[in-house]
Design a protein around this motif. Structure first.
Motif, PDB file in Angstrom:
ATOM      1  N   ARG A 113      -0.194  42.448   3.774  1.00 42.84           N
ATOM      2  CA  ARG A 113       0.589  41.668   4.741  1.00 42.84           C
ATOM      3  C   ARG A 113       1.137  40.404   4.072  1.00 42.84           C
ATOM      4  O   ARG A 113       2.299  40.039   4.266  1.00 42.84           O
ATOM      5  CB  ARG A 113      -0.267  41.297   5.954  1.00 42.84           C
ATOM      6  CG  ARG A 113       0.510  40.488   6.995  1.00 42.84           C
ATOM      7  CD  ARG A 113      -0.221  40.368   8.326  1.00 42.84           C
ATOM      8  NE  ARG A 113      -1.605  39.932   8.175  1.00 42.84           N
ATOM      9  CZ  ARG A 113      -1.969  38.678   7.901  1.00 42.84           C
ATOM     10  NH1 ARG A 113      -1.059  37.740   7.751  1.00 42.84           N
ATOM     11  NH2 ARG A 113      -3.249  38.363   7.771  1.00 42.84           N
ATOM     12  N   LEU A 114       0.298  39.765   3.250  1.00 43.50           N
ATOM     13  CA  LEU A 114       0.752  38.551   2.555  1.00 43.50           C
ATOM     14  C   LEU A 114       1.936  38.860   1.633  1.00 43.50           C
ATOM     15  O   LEU A 114       2.872  38.087   1.535  1.00 43.50           O
ATOM     16  CB  LEU A 114      -0.405  37.936   1.738  1.00 43.50           C
ATOM     17  CG  LEU A 114      -1.573  37.389   2.563  1.00 43.50           C
ATOM     18  CD1 LEU A 114      -2.669  36.870   1.643  1.00 43.50           C
ATOM     19  CD2 LEU A 114      -1.100  36.281   3.510  1.00 43.50           C
ATOM     20  N   VAL A 115       1.878  40.042   0.979  1.00 44.04           N
ATOM     21  CA  VAL A 115       3.000  40.450   0.121  1.00 44.04           C
ATOM     22  C   VAL A 115       4.245  40.669   0.968  1.00 44.04           C
ATOM     23  O   VAL A 115       5.336  40.218   0.648  1.00 44.04           O
ATOM     24  CB  VAL A 115       2.656  41.734  -0.672  1.00 44.04           C
ATOM     25  CG1 VAL A 115       3.879  42.268  -1.424  1.00 44.04           C
ATOM     26  CG2 VAL A 115       1.514  41.468  -1.644  1.00 44.04           C
ATOM     27  N   ARG A 116       4.058  41.382   2.080  1.00 44.48           N
ATOM     28  CA  ARG A 116       5.204  41.695   2.954  1.00 44.48           C
ATOM     29  C   ARG A 116       5.840  40.417   3.483  1.00 44.48           C
ATOM     30  O   ARG A 116       7.049  40.319   3.620  1.00 44.48           O
ATOM     31  CB  ARG A 116       4.722  42.579   4.106  1.00 44.48           C
ATOM     32  CG  ARG A 116       5.741  43.617   4.537  1.00 44.48           C
ATOM     33  CD  ARG A 116       5.156  44.706   5.414  1.00 44.48           C
ATOM     34  NE  ARG A 116       4.236  44.255   6.416  1.00 44.48           N
ATOM     35  CZ  ARG A 116       2.952  44.602   6.467  1.00 44.48           C
ATOM     36  NH1 ARG A 116       2.444  45.402   5.567  1.00 44.48           N
ATOM     37  NH2 ARG A 116       2.167  44.154   7.415  1.00 44.48           N
ATOM     38  N   GLU A 117       4.992  39.424   3.765  1.00 41.25           N
ATOM     39  CA  GLU A 117       5.515  38.160   4.275  1.00 41.25           C
ATOM     40  C   GLU A 117       6.019  37.270   3.149  1.00 41.25           C
ATOM     41  O   GLU A 117       6.439  36.144   3.389  1.00 41.25           O
ATOM     42  CB  GLU A 117       4.412  37.429   5.070  1.00 41.25           C
ATOM     43  CG  GLU A 117       4.059  38.154   6.367  1.00 41.25           C
ATOM     44  CD  GLU A 117       2.797  37.609   7.027  1.00 41.25           C
ATOM     45  OE1 GLU A 117       2.134  36.717   6.418  1.00 41.25           O
ATOM     46  OE2 GLU A 117       2.461  38.067   8.135  1.00 41.25           O
TER      47      GLU A 117
ATOM     48  N   ILE B 157       2.571  36.070  -1.314  1.00 42.63           N
ATOM     49  CA  ILE B 157       2.083  36.304  -2.681  1.00 42.63           C
ATOM     50  C   ILE B 157       2.904  37.429  -3.305  1.00 42.63           C
ATOM     51  O   ILE B 157       3.520  38.225  -2.588  1.00 42.63           O
ATOM     52  CB  ILE B 157       0.566  36.651  -2.738  1.00 42.63           C
ATOM     53  CG1 ILE B 157       0.291  37.962  -1.978  1.00 42.63           C
ATOM     54  CG2 ILE B 157      -0.280  35.527  -2.175  1.00 42.63           C
ATOM     55  CD1 ILE B 157      -1.139  38.454  -2.156  1.00 42.63           C
ATOM     56  N   GLY B 158       2.914  37.484  -4.635  1.00 48.23           N
ATOM     57  CA  GLY B 158       3.682  38.516  -5.335  1.00 48.23           C
ATOM     58  C   GLY B 158       2.864  39.784  -5.516  1.00 48.23           C
ATOM     59  O   GLY B 158       1.643  39.761  -5.376  1.00 48.23           O
ATOM     60  N   PRO B 159       3.530  40.885  -5.825  1.00 47.66           N
ATOM     61  CA  PRO B 159       2.837  42.169  -6.005  1.00 47.66           C
ATOM     62  C   PRO B 159       1.813  42.142  -7.144  1.00 47.66           C
ATOM     63  O   PRO B 159       0.761  42.786  -7.046  1.00 47.66           O
ATOM     64  CB  PRO B 159       3.967  43.141  -6.337  1.00 47.66           C
ATOM     65  CG  PRO B 159       5.235  42.459  -5.985  1.00 47.66           C
ATOM     66  CD  PRO B 159       4.973  40.997  -5.994  1.00 47.66           C
ATOM     67  N   GLU B 160       2.087  41.357  -8.199  1.00 46.19           N
ATOM     68  CA  GLU B 160       1.149  41.293  -9.326  1.00 46.19           C
ATOM     69  C   GLU B 160      -0.134  40.592  -8.886  1.00 46.19           C
ATOM     70  O   GLU B 160      -1.237  41.019  -9.209  1.00 46.19           O
ATOM     71  CB  GLU B 160       1.752  40.546 -10.529  1.00 46.19           C
ATOM     72  CG  GLU B 160       2.905  41.273 -11.187  1.00 46.19           C
ATOM     73  CD  GLU B 160       4.201  41.150 -10.406  1.00 46.19           C
ATOM     74  OE1 GLU B 160       4.359  40.143  -9.687  1.00 46.19           O
ATOM     75  OE2 GLU B 160       5.031  42.072 -10.486  1.00 46.19           O
ATOM     76  N   GLU B 161       0.050  39.493  -8.128  1.00 42.85           N
ATOM     77  CA  GLU B 161      -1.104  38.753  -7.630  1.00 42.85           C
ATOM     78  C   GLU B 161      -1.935  39.648  -6.712  1.00 42.85           C
ATOM     79  O   GLU B 161      -3.161  39.649  -6.754  1.00 42.85           O
ATOM     80  CB  GLU B 161      -0.599  37.520  -6.865  1.00 42.85           C
ATOM     81  CG  GLU B 161      -1.644  36.453  -6.664  1.00 42.85           C
ATOM     82  CD  GLU B 161      -1.088  35.277  -5.873  1.00 42.85           C
ATOM     83  OE1 GLU B 161      -1.890  34.584  -5.234  1.00 42.85           O
ATOM     84  OE2 GLU B 161       0.150  35.065  -5.885  1.00 42.85           O
ATOM     85  N   ALA B 162      -1.233  40.454  -5.895  1.00 38.09           N
ATOM     86  CA  ALA B 162      -1.905  41.324  -4.935  1.00 38.09           C
ATOM     87  C   ALA B 162      -2.799  42.333  -5.648  1.00 38.09           C
ATOM     88  O   ALA B 162      -3.896  42.647  -5.197  1.00 38.09           O
ATOM     89  CB  ALA B 162      -0.868  42.052  -4.077  1.00 38.09           C
ATOM     90  N   GLU B 163      -2.308  42.833  -6.792  1.00 38.45           N
ATOM     91  CA  GLU B 163      -3.015  43.882  -7.507  1.00 38.45           C
ATOM     92  C   GLU B 163      -4.404  43.429  -7.959  1.00 38.45           C
ATOM     93  O   GLU B 163      -5.319  44.223  -8.089  1.00 38.45           O
ATOM     94  CB  GLU B 163      -2.178  44.312  -8.714  1.00 38.45           C
ATOM     95  CG  GLU B 163      -2.416  45.738  -9.111  1.00 38.45           C
ATOM     96  CD  GLU B 163      -1.236  46.299  -9.885  1.00 38.45           C
ATOM     97  OE1 GLU B 163      -1.458  46.676 -11.040  1.00 38.45           O
ATOM     98  OE2 GLU B 163      -0.115  46.334  -9.359  1.00 38.45           O
ATOM     99  N   HIS B 164      -4.549  42.117  -8.203  1.00 39.99           N
ATOM    100  CA  HIS B 164      -5.841  41.618  -8.694  1.00 39.99           C
ATOM    101  C   HIS B 164      -6.493  40.656  -7.701  1.00 39.99           C
ATOM    102  O   HIS B 164      -7.405  39.936  -8.051  1.00 39.99           O
ATOM    103  CB  HIS B 164      -5.626  40.945 -10.057  1.00 39.99           C
ATOM    104  CG  HIS B 164      -4.959  41.853 -11.045  1.00 39.99           C
ATOM    105  ND1 HIS B 164      -5.604  42.901 -11.654  1.00 39.99           N
ATOM    106  CD2 HIS B 164      -3.677  41.902 -11.475  1.00 39.99           C
ATOM    107  CE1 HIS B 164      -4.761  43.547 -12.433  1.00 39.99           C
ATOM    108  NE2 HIS B 164      -3.575  42.959 -12.335  1.00 39.99           N
TER     109      HIS B 164
END
Ligand code: MN
Length: 377
Positions: A133-137, A140-147
């Motif tokens: 949800r944070l990525v969608r909004e 945060i970026g997708p790279e940050e989300a991955e970790h």
């Protein structure tokens, strides 16, 4: 239609867990994965209960997948409410029913469905996680989300609340499509690019599912990992009617292509550019040279190199056929000149020779157009 579908599934407890709390089903037309959560084996109970409940509901009301999932949510929630040791248990669920015109997918949580089509991998589901949800909004970026440390915190799961909101979509299928259902034990251990590599390399669904699970375990295996692979037949004529429904295909177009394709493309572009540059240089160099040959049966000044790159600079009115044989042969080979002036000089010499030859040998120097022209270019 369904009988033509090939499928396989694989699961592994992983390296860091005491139990495998994932459940799956691969029983056409129903395919699903479920990743249970809750203390003391409660996750195992939740995921297995969900599967059993869905199968039971579908037997009662075939095709009503969403209704079956909603009933499963009630069943799991009621069981958890009744048993203190199971309190708070829940499960993710990514379920799919194959139909002639495509697949119905019902989804809750962070297990995923992917579509492999024409070498590209598209994610069909969205994770119901805080991080996604944070990525969608855009926070945060997708790279940050991955970790992200909280990347597996679920916003929704089956059985946790008395009511559940489900995602449900229909995806039109094509011949040659491959659909992957997987729990997060796969996607947290392997990148989508790595998953894609295995899916395109292993054409057999059984080998593909075993390979995916083995790769996730080899990459750390922190979690239970489960995959279901479903292949639509690739041969024309045996599959579902192909493109009638193609247009309303897939959501979230996270299209990925394999690395080797990008590399091959880049290599080809570089190779073409180099060849082009070499060609332009060679052509320029070649066209700076001069020679005398013939065209249309006439003595002609050329730029370039005979039999290679050349173009007519000026065609004279001297018929090749009016020259002695030795000159005709030379013209056929091309008489090298130092520059344009030199070429003109050689042409003027040939004109003198023509005049002498014509008066000496032939009373009528008018050329026959069929003679000589065939010898050159
Ligand atoms: Mn998991």
């Amino acid at each position: 239609m369904t009988s033509a579908i090939r499928h396989a599934a694989a699961t592994d407890i992983g390296l860091a867990r005491e139990a495998n709390e994932d459940s799956y089903l691969a029983d056409p037309p129903l395919f699903l994965v479920a990743d249970g959560m809750g203390g003391h084996m409660a996750g195992d109970v939740a995921s297995r209960m969900a599967v059993e409940s869905i199968v039971r509901e579908l037997a009662r009301n075939p095709g009503a997948l969403a209704d079956a999932v909603i009933q499963a949510n009630r069943d799991v929630h009621n069981r958890a409410a009744a048993r203190p040791e199971l309190r708070g248990m829940g499960t993710t669920l990514t379920a799919m029913m194959t139909a002639p015109d495509g697949v119905d997918i019902v989804h809750i949580g962070d297990s995923r469905a992917y579509l492999l089509r024409n070498g590209s991998l598209t994610r069909l589901t969205r994770d119901h996680t805080v991080v996604e949800r944070l990525v969608r909004e855009g926070r945060i970026g997708p790279e940050e989300a991955e970790h992200h440390p909280k990347r597996s915190y679920l916003e929704r799961a089956l059985g946790v609340e008395p009511q559940v909101e489900i995602d449900s979509y229909k995806v039109a299928t094509q011949q040659g499509d491959r659909i992957l259902l997987c729990t997060d034990g796969l996607t947290t251990m392997l990148s989508e690019d790595e998953i894609l590599q295995i899916l395109v390399t292993e054409r057999d669904p059984k080998r593909a599912s075993r390979e995916l699970v083995a790769a996730a375990v080899a990459a750390g295996g922190n979690d239970n990992v489960t995959v279901v692979v479903v292949d639509y037949p690739g041969q024309a004529g045996e599959g579902p009617e192909p493109s009638a429904q193609q247009t309303r295909a897939v959501r979230s177009p996270n299209v990925l292509r394999p690395n080797w394709r990008r590399r091959a493309l880049r290599t080809s572009i570089v190779a073409i550019a180099v060849l082009l540059a070499v060609f332009v240089a060679v052509r320029a160099l070649t066209l700076s040279r001069w020679y005398v040959g013939s065209s249309d049966g006439k003595v002609t000044i050329y730029r370039g190199v005979p039999w290679f790159i050349h173009k007519v600079d000026r065609r004279s009115d001297i018929p090749v056929s009016a020259l002695p044989e030795v000159y005709r042969d030379e013209l056929a080979e091309g008489i090298r000149a130092d520059d344009r002036g030199d070429a003109e000089y050689r042409v003027s010499k040939l004109r003198e020779i023509q005049a002498e030859h014509g008066s000496a040998v032939s009373p009528n120097p008018t050329p026959s157009p069929s003679v000589g022209s065939g010898a050159v270019r």
